[in-house]
Design a protein around this motif. Structure first.
Motif, PDB file in Angstrom:
ATOM      1  N   ALA A  34       5.723  -1.512   4.246  1.00 45.64           N
ATOM      2  CA  ALA A  34       6.264  -1.146   2.933  1.00 45.64           C
ATOM      3  C   ALA A  34       5.320  -1.713   1.887  1.00 45.64           C
ATOM      4  O   ALA A  34       4.701  -2.770   2.107  1.00 45.64           O
ATOM      5  CB  ALA A  34       7.676  -1.688   2.738  1.00 45.64           C
ATOM      6  N   SER A  35       5.197  -1.024   0.782  1.00 44.43           N
ATOM      7  CA  SER A  35       4.264  -1.480  -0.247  1.00 44.43           C
ATOM      8  C   SER A  35       4.733  -1.067  -1.635  1.00 44.43           C
ATOM      9  O   SER A  35       5.517  -0.125  -1.788  1.00 44.43           O
ATOM     10  CB  SER A  35       2.860  -0.914  -0.003  1.00 44.43           C
ATOM     11  N   VAL A  36       4.225  -1.788  -2.628  1.00 44.66           N
ATOM     12  CA  VAL A  36       4.450  -1.456  -4.034  1.00 44.66           C
ATOM     13  C   VAL A  36       3.095  -1.226  -4.691  1.00 44.66           C
ATOM     14  O   VAL A  36       2.193  -2.069  -4.588  1.00 44.66           O
ATOM     15  CB  VAL A  36       5.196  -2.579  -4.783  1.00 44.66           C
ATOM     16  N   PHE A  37       2.963  -0.067  -5.331  1.00 41.87           N
ATOM     17  CA  PHE A  37       1.780   0.240  -6.125  1.00 41.87           C
ATOM     18  C   PHE A  37       2.109   0.069  -7.608  1.00 41.87           C
ATOM     19  O   PHE A  37       3.223   0.367  -8.031  1.00 41.87           O
ATOM     20  CB  PHE A  37       1.354   1.707  -5.949  1.00 41.87           C
ATOM     21  N   LEU A  38       1.132  -0.363  -8.380  1.00 38.79           N
ATOM     22  CA  LEU A  38       1.208  -0.335  -9.836  1.00 38.79           C
ATOM     23  C   LEU A  38       0.293   0.781 -10.335  1.00 38.79           C
ATOM     24  O   LEU A  38      -0.822   0.946  -9.830  1.00 38.79           O
ATOM     25  CB  LEU A  38       0.739  -1.666 -10.428  1.00 38.79           C
ATOM     26  N   VAL A  39       0.770   1.561 -11.294  1.00 37.61           N
ATOM     27  CA  VAL A  39      -0.077   2.555 -11.951  1.00 37.61           C
ATOM     28  C   VAL A  39      -0.828   1.857 -13.078  1.00 37.61           C
ATOM     29  O   VAL A  39      -0.214   1.383 -14.033  1.00 37.61           O
ATOM     30  CB  VAL A  39       0.749   3.732 -12.505  1.00 37.61           C
ATOM     31  N   ASP A  40      -2.140   1.758 -12.955  1.00 34.91           N
ATOM     32  CA  ASP A  40      -2.958   1.170 -14.010  1.00 34.91           C
ATOM     33  C   ASP A  40      -2.871   2.061 -15.243  1.00 34.91           C
ATOM     34  O   ASP A  40      -3.282   3.225 -15.206  1.00 34.91           O
ATOM     35  CB  ASP A  40      -4.415   1.046 -13.542  1.00 34.91           C
ATOM     36  N   GLN A  41      -2.321   1.537 -16.332  1.00 36.16           N
ATOM     37  CA  GLN A  41      -2.068   2.358 -17.515  1.00 36.16           C
ATOM     38  C   GLN A  41      -3.345   2.811 -18.212  1.00 36.16           C
ATOM     39  O   GLN A  41      -3.332   3.781 -18.972  1.00 36.16           O
ATOM     40  CB  GLN A  41      -1.182   1.585 -18.502  1.00 36.16           C
ATOM     41  N   GLU A  42      -4.463   2.133 -17.963  1.00 33.56           N
ATOM     42  CA  GLU A  42      -5.732   2.524 -18.589  1.00 33.56           C
ATOM     43  C   GLU A  42      -6.482   3.564 -17.779  1.00 33.56           C
ATOM     44  O   GLU A  42      -7.070   4.490 -18.330  1.00 33.56           O
ATOM     45  CB  GLU A  42      -6.607   1.286 -18.803  1.00 33.56           C
ATOM     46  N   THR A  43      -6.486   3.430 -16.458  1.00 37.30           N
ATOM     47  CA  THR A  43      -7.275   4.320 -15.611  1.00 37.30           C
ATOM     48  C   THR A  43      -6.441   5.330 -14.841  1.00 37.30           C
ATOM     49  O   THR A  43      -6.966   6.321 -14.332  1.00 37.30           O
ATOM     50  CB  THR A  43      -8.090   3.498 -14.592  1.00 37.30           C
ATOM     51  N   GLY A  44      -5.119   5.073 -14.719  1.00 35.50           N
ATOM     52  CA  GLY A  44      -4.264   5.928 -13.915  1.00 35.50           C
ATOM     53  C   GLY A  44      -4.350   5.640 -12.433  1.00 35.50           C
ATOM     54  O   GLY A  44      -3.666   6.277 -11.630  1.00 35.50           O
ATOM     55  N   GLU A  45      -5.198   4.686 -12.051  1.00 37.69           N
ATOM     56  CA  GLU A  45      -5.355   4.357 -10.632  1.00 37.69           C
ATOM     57  C   GLU A  45      -4.082   3.738 -10.057  1.00 37.69           C
ATOM     58  O   GLU A  45      -3.298   3.130 -10.776  1.00 37.69           O
ATOM     59  CB  GLU A  45      -6.520   3.375 -10.446  1.00 37.69           C
ATOM     60  N   LEU A  46      -3.918   3.884  -8.750  1.00 35.87           N
ATOM     61  CA  LEU A  46      -2.828   3.254  -8.025  1.00 35.87           C
ATOM     62  C   LEU A  46      -3.353   1.972  -7.395  1.00 35.87           C
ATOM     63  O   LEU A  46      -4.346   1.995  -6.661  1.00 35.87           O
ATOM     64  CB  LEU A  46      -2.308   4.184  -6.923  1.00 35.87           C
ATOM     65  N   VAL A  47      -2.689   0.856  -7.690  1.00 38.66           N
ATOM     66  CA  VAL A  47      -3.159  -0.441  -7.228  1.00 38.66           C
ATOM     67  C   VAL A  47      -2.101  -1.074  -6.327  1.00 38.66           C
ATOM     68  O   VAL A  47      -0.946  -1.228  -6.730  1.00 38.66           O
ATOM     69  CB  VAL A  47      -3.441  -1.387  -8.418  1.00 38.66           C
ATOM     70  N   PHE A  48      -2.484  -1.445  -5.106  1.00 36.18           N
ATOM     71  CA  PHE A  48      -1.570  -2.169  -4.235  1.00 36.18           C
ATOM     72  C   PHE A  48      -1.266  -3.536  -4.852  1.00 36.18           C
ATOM     73  O   PHE A  48      -2.176  -4.337  -5.078  1.00 36.18           O
ATOM     74  CB  PHE A  48      -2.204  -2.409  -2.853  1.00 36.18           C
ATOM     75  N   GLU A  49       0.023  -3.822  -5.107  1.00 38.61           N
ATOM     76  CA  GLU A  49       0.413  -5.116  -5.661  1.00 38.61           C
ATOM     77  C   GLU A  49       1.152  -5.990  -4.647  1.00 38.61           C
ATOM     78  O   GLU A  49       1.145  -7.217  -4.774  1.00 38.61           O
ATOM     79  CB  GLU A  49       1.296  -4.926  -6.897  1.00 38.61           C
ATOM     80  N   ALA A  50       1.801  -5.383  -3.655  1.00 36.70           N
ATOM     81  CA  ALA A  50       2.494  -6.142  -2.609  1.00 36.70           C
ATOM     82  C   ALA A  50       2.578  -5.263  -1.367  1.00 36.70           C
ATOM     83  O   ALA A  50       2.811  -4.056  -1.471  1.00 36.70           O
ATOM     84  CB  ALA A  50       3.892  -6.562  -3.053  1.00 36.70           C
ATOM     85  N   VAL A  51       2.368  -5.890  -0.207  1.00 34.76           N
ATOM     86  CA  VAL A  51       2.387  -5.159   1.063  1.00 34.76           C
ATOM     87  C   VAL A  51       3.058  -6.025   2.112  1.00 34.76           C
ATOM     88  O   VAL A  51       2.805  -7.230   2.194  1.00 34.76           O
ATOM     89  CB  VAL A  51       0.959  -4.799   1.540  1.00 34.76           C
ATOM     90  N   SER A  52       3.908  -5.402   2.931  1.00 35.11           N
ATOM     91  CA  SER A  52       4.511  -6.077   4.080  1.00 35.11           C
ATOM     92  C   SER A  52       4.273  -5.221   5.309  1.00 35.11           C
ATOM     93  O   SER A  52       4.481  -4.009   5.275  1.00 35.11           O
ATOM     94  CB  SER A  52       6.014  -6.282   3.868  1.00 35.11           C
ATOM     95  N   GLY A  53       3.822  -5.839   6.399  1.00 39.69           N
ATOM     96  CA  GLY A  53       3.552  -5.091   7.617  1.00 39.69           C
ATOM     97  C   GLY A  53       2.102  -4.679   7.699  1.00 39.69           C
ATOM     98  O   GLY A  53       1.200  -5.434   7.322  1.00 39.69           O
ATOM     99  N   GLU A  54       1.846  -3.457   8.192  1.00 41.84           N
ATOM    100  CA  GLU A  54       0.481  -2.975   8.366  1.00 41.84           C
ATOM    101  C   GLU A  54      -0.305  -3.075   7.053  1.00 41.84           C
ATOM    102  O   GLU A  54       0.125  -2.568   6.026  1.00 41.84           O
ATOM    103  CB  GLU A  54       0.493  -1.515   8.843  1.00 41.84           C
TER     104      GLU A  54
END
Length: 208
Positions: A34-54
């Motif tokens: 399971a993971s949480v992405f943040l949408v970078d408000q300047e670039t629109g990129e998806l950034v992994f902020e937290a990950v559990s497991g693989e």
């Protein structure tokens, strides 16, 4: 080799909240990750902020271009998606998944909403097929995404203000948002109580 970034106490608190959310999500769905992405408000990129497991040991901080994969579609549309067979879904980005070191068979993803805008995405990979029906999955994922919203809101506030303000200045905001989490998680009887209680325990621990 880069020098490891020193984290403030506030950021450690926020990271713990996000990490607890993905750990609970992985546990309740008996999923591979399971993971949480943040949408970078300047670039629109998806950034992994937290990950559990693989991928939990190397993916945090990894970025993908705007619109990449199922997470990118969910971020752009603000709608959840359940793909029980990702190869049948045109939004799935096999190359992006392969680059993480794990290619899932199924993905559930929900938008993380703050003030009517999508600021991130909660994803669950390869959930157990005998856990719940789809409607219950969507409802529970939405509840967990609401908790992730608080963690991402804290990170966004910190990143916008920490450079200009003393480290202690954000303390009241952190405490207030954690209190909101504690107040929001239901304490009554219900099927999702173990999940809610674990999130509640984390929030209340961080409050004291």
């Amino acid at each position: 080799m880069s020098v490891p970034e020193r984290r403030s106490e506030s950021e450690i608190t926020e990271r713990r909240l996000l990490q607890s959310t993905v750990e609970v999500a992985r546990h309740v769905f008996a999923s591979a990750a399971a993971s949480v992405f943040l949408v970078d408000q300047e670039t629109g990129e998806l950034v992994f902020e937290a990950v559990s497991g693989e991928g939990e040991k190397h993916l945090v901080g990894t970025r993908f271009p705007s619109g990449t994969g199922i997470a990118g579609w969910v971020a752009a549309s603000g709608q959840p998606m359940i793909a029980d067979e990702v190869t049948a879904v045109p939004q799935f980005a096999h190359d992006a998944a392969e680059s993480t070191g794990y290619v899932p068979h199924s993905i559930m993803a929900a938008p993380v909403i703050r003030e009517e805008s999508c600021i991130g995405v909660l994803e669950v990979l390869d959930r157990s097929s005998d856990w719940r029906g789809e409607l219950a999955d969507v409802d529970l994922l939405a509840m967990l995404a609401a908790q992730a919203a608080y963690g991402l809101e804290l990170l966004l506030r910190l990143r916008r203000s920490e450079a200009a303000l003393p480290a202690a200045a954000g303390g009241d905001d952190v405490h207030l948002l954690l209190q909101r989490i504690s107040d929001r998680v239901p304490r009554g009887a219900g099927a999702a109580d173990p999940t809610a209680l674990k999130l509640l325990a984390v929030a209340e621990e961080l409050l004291h």
